[in-house]
Design a protein around this motif. Structure first.
Motif: not given
Length: 122
Positions: A7, A9, A11-12, A14, A58, A62, A88, A91, A94-95
């Motif tokens: 989970v 940073s 996972a995304y 970042l 989260e 993930s 979602h 997410g 954020i992306a």
């Protein structure tokens, strides 16, 4: 452990070179643990998931699942419709976000400010 996921940073997408790897999981106490007079701690995670708790969700959404058992798959496949749709959407936001922070911090400027603060507190 029926489910373990990365989970935060990583996972995304970042993460930086300095980022640690955060993992969160779901543990199911064995049935034998409930046969004793002293029971294992009660979990409220399922209730928090139903209330769209970001920490719980989260783990469920993930993209980086490291451990899953058939029970873990069942948990991820439960109809969390509204909660997952929210996760979602968040997410995706954020992306797509572009933050105001520069690629590299202005270390000199921050250090100058810190020195000025310390001087003013003398």
């Amino acid at each position: 452990m029926i489910l373990e996921a990365v989970v935060g940073s990583h996972a995304y997408g970042l993460a930086t070179a300095e980022s640690d790897v955060d993992r969160r999981g779901v543990f199911v106490a064995p049935a034998e643990a409930f046969w004793r007079p002293e029971k294992p701690p009660t979990s409220v995670e399922g209730k928090l998931g139903l209330k769209s708790n970001p920490t719980v969700l989260e783990t469920l959404v993930s993209p980086l699942v490291e451990i899953t058992t058939p029970l873990g798959e069942e948990l991820r496949d439960l109809p969390w419709d509204d909660a997952l749709a929210w996760a979602h959407r968040l997410g995706a936001e954020i992306a797509a976000a572009r933050g105001p922070l520069p690629e590299e911090p202005d270390v000199g400027r921050v250090e100058d400010w810190l020195v000025s603060v310390r001087r003013r507190s003398l």
